[in-house]
Design a protein around this motif. Sequence first.
Motif, PDB file in Angstrom:
ATOM      1  N   SER A   1      30.152  19.843 -25.929  1.00 30.68           N
ATOM      2  CA  SER A   1      30.769  20.841 -25.063  1.00 30.68           C
ATOM      3  C   SER A   1      29.761  21.415 -24.076  1.00 30.68           C
ATOM      4  O   SER A   1      30.057  21.573 -22.882  1.00 30.68           O
ATOM      5  CB  SER A   1      31.369  21.965 -25.923  1.00 30.68           C
ATOM      6  OG  SER A   1      31.845  23.012 -25.128  1.00 30.68           O
ATOM      7  N   PHE A   2      28.558  21.721 -24.568  1.00 26.62           N
ATOM      8  CA  PHE A   2      27.527  22.266 -23.689  1.00 26.62           C
ATOM      9  C   PHE A   2      27.120  21.241 -22.632  1.00 26.62           C
ATOM     10  O   PHE A   2      26.908  21.589 -21.469  1.00 26.62           O
ATOM     11  CB  PHE A   2      26.309  22.678 -24.516  1.00 26.62           C
ATOM     12  CG  PHE A   2      25.254  23.393 -23.719  1.00 26.62           C
ATOM     13  CD1 PHE A   2      25.399  24.737 -23.415  1.00 26.62           C
ATOM     14  CD2 PHE A   2      24.121  22.728 -23.278  1.00 26.62           C
ATOM     15  CE1 PHE A   2      24.430  25.406 -22.685  1.00 26.62           C
ATOM     16  CE2 PHE A   2      23.149  23.382 -22.549  1.00 26.62           C
ATOM     17  CZ  PHE A   2      23.296  24.727 -22.247  1.00 26.62           C
ATOM     18  N   GLY A   3      27.030  19.981 -23.036  1.00 25.19           N
ATOM     19  CA  GLY A   3      26.695  18.929 -22.078  1.00 25.19           C
ATOM     20  C   GLY A   3      27.743  18.799 -20.989  1.00 25.19           C
ATOM     21  O   GLY A   3      27.408  18.610 -19.806  1.00 25.19           O
ATOM     22  N   ILE A   4      29.015  18.905 -21.357  1.00 27.86           N
ATOM     23  CA  ILE A   4      30.097  18.841 -20.362  1.00 27.86           C
ATOM     24  C   ILE A   4      29.999  20.009 -19.395  1.00 27.86           C
ATOM     25  O   ILE A   4      30.174  19.856 -18.177  1.00 27.86           O
ATOM     26  CB  ILE A   4      31.466  18.825 -21.070  1.00 27.86           C
ATOM     27  CG1 ILE A   4      31.636  17.523 -21.853  1.00 27.86           C
ATOM     28  CG2 ILE A   4      32.600  18.979 -20.055  1.00 27.86           C
ATOM     29  CD1 ILE A   4      32.892  17.466 -22.694  1.00 27.86           C
ATOM     30  N   GLN A   5      29.690  21.199 -19.925  1.00 24.27           N
ATOM     31  CA  GLN A   5      29.542  22.372 -19.061  1.00 24.27           C
ATOM     32  C   GLN A   5      28.399  22.176 -18.070  1.00 24.27           C
ATOM     33  O   GLN A   5      28.516  22.536 -16.890  1.00 24.27           O
ATOM     34  CB  GLN A   5      29.302  23.620 -19.900  1.00 24.27           C
ATOM     35  CG  GLN A   5      29.098  24.878 -19.064  1.00 24.27           C
ATOM     36  CD  GLN A   5      28.826  26.110 -19.897  1.00 24.27           C
ATOM     37  OE1 GLN A   5      29.091  26.128 -21.091  1.00 24.27           O
ATOM     38  NE2 GLN A   5      28.296  27.149 -19.285  1.00 24.27           N
ATOM     39  N   VAL A   6      27.291  21.625 -18.549  1.00 24.60           N
ATOM     40  CA  VAL A   6      26.148  21.381 -17.667  1.00 24.60           C
ATOM     41  C   VAL A   6      26.522  20.412 -16.555  1.00 24.60           C
ATOM     42  O   VAL A   6      26.176  20.606 -15.385  1.00 24.60           O
ATOM     43  CB  VAL A   6      24.954  20.851 -18.482  1.00 24.60           C
ATOM     44  CG1 VAL A   6      23.854  20.341 -17.549  1.00 24.60           C
ATOM     45  CG2 VAL A   6      24.405  21.937 -19.395  1.00 24.60           C
ATOM     46  N   LEU A   7      27.254  19.349 -16.905  1.00 26.67           N
ATOM     47  CA  LEU A   7      27.660  18.369 -15.905  1.00 26.67           C
ATOM     48  C   LEU A   7      28.605  18.971 -14.869  1.00 26.67           C
ATOM     49  O   LEU A   7      28.532  18.640 -13.679  1.00 26.67           O
ATOM     50  CB  LEU A   7      28.326  17.173 -16.586  1.00 26.67           C
ATOM     51  CG  LEU A   7      27.419  16.275 -17.436  1.00 26.67           C
ATOM     52  CD1 LEU A   7      28.241  15.202 -18.140  1.00 26.67           C
ATOM     53  CD2 LEU A   7      26.342  15.632 -16.567  1.00 26.67           C
ATOM     54  N   ILE A   8      29.491  19.847 -15.313  1.00 22.51           N
ATOM     55  CA  ILE A   8      30.480  20.432 -14.404  1.00 22.51           C
ATOM     56  C   ILE A   8      29.858  21.495 -13.505  1.00 22.51           C
ATOM     57  O   ILE A   8      30.073  21.505 -12.282  1.00 22.51           O
ATOM     58  CB  ILE A   8      31.653  21.038 -15.204  1.00 22.51           C
ATOM     59  CG1 ILE A   8      32.435  19.926 -15.913  1.00 22.51           C
ATOM     60  CG2 ILE A   8      32.584  21.825 -14.277  1.00 22.51           C
ATOM     61  CD1 ILE A   8      33.544  20.436 -16.806  1.00 22.51           C
ATOM     62  N   THR A   9      29.064  22.386 -14.107  1.00 17.86           N
ATOM     63  CA  THR A   9      28.503  23.501 -13.346  1.00 17.86           C
ATOM     64  C   THR A   9      27.160  23.185 -12.696  1.00 17.86           C
ATOM     65  O   THR A   9      26.784  23.825 -11.714  1.00 17.86           O
ATOM     66  CB  THR A   9      28.330  24.726 -14.259  1.00 17.86           C
ATOM     67  OG1 THR A   9      27.382  24.414 -15.302  1.00 17.86           O
ATOM     68  CG2 THR A   9      29.666  25.103 -14.893  1.00 17.86           C
TER      69      THR A   9
END
Length: 234
Positions: A196-204
């Motif tokens: 989840s944190f990795g997805i957030q990093v990729l998006i933001t």
Amino acid sequence: RMISYVFAFIFGLLTPALASRYPKAWASDLGEWLFNLWHKPCFVKVKKDKKRTVLLAQKWRQMAYYSVFWALLLTALFVAVDLLCPLSTRVWCKAFICIMALLTTIDDLFYVLPDIFTVPLIVLGFGYALYGGIISPENSFYGALYGLFLPSFSVLITSVFFKNAFGGGDVKMLMGLGAWLGVLPLCLALLLSVISFGIQVLITGKHSAAYGPHLAWGGTLVLFLTNLHLISFL
């Protein structure tokens, strides 16, 4: 059941307001609490102007939307608990969800996970193991130990390269999740939080963010899965 749903809705409405009061009402640990006990905080007086009034109104609107979001989310989660979880664990799971909501909002606003919520999370986890019937007390104990030593060991390594990458609040929250879930389900929750944190990093595109919300949603999902016996092989 209806009473618990009303409670969930009201508690959700109040969650952002309670979280926003953290710097003035609650301490992150015992040392800060003792300091605030003997030192009266002083706040700088700011003159009122049109720009500040507009920003304040915008902040209140955002909090109102946030409050409605949490009210609907907690009510839906309480309904899911009643539909999916055994009777013996329902009260425990609802208490877990409320603590996760407060930890998520406080960490999202202030990048801190205060002891006033992480320590009760650990204690309630042991109670859940003793009286809930889903996880054994031994697995709960070892899960809490694993939640303590795994991030502590990781911090010793990562702190050489990344300063303040993982705080004490995160460690205590992992201890609490370990007490609720056990060793291997905790590993699954931690894996989900990393994804989840990795997805957030990729998006933001931001490499620095609060990690507590990711632990909270991963732990909540795994808690439901353990109550449904869908990951009993762990």
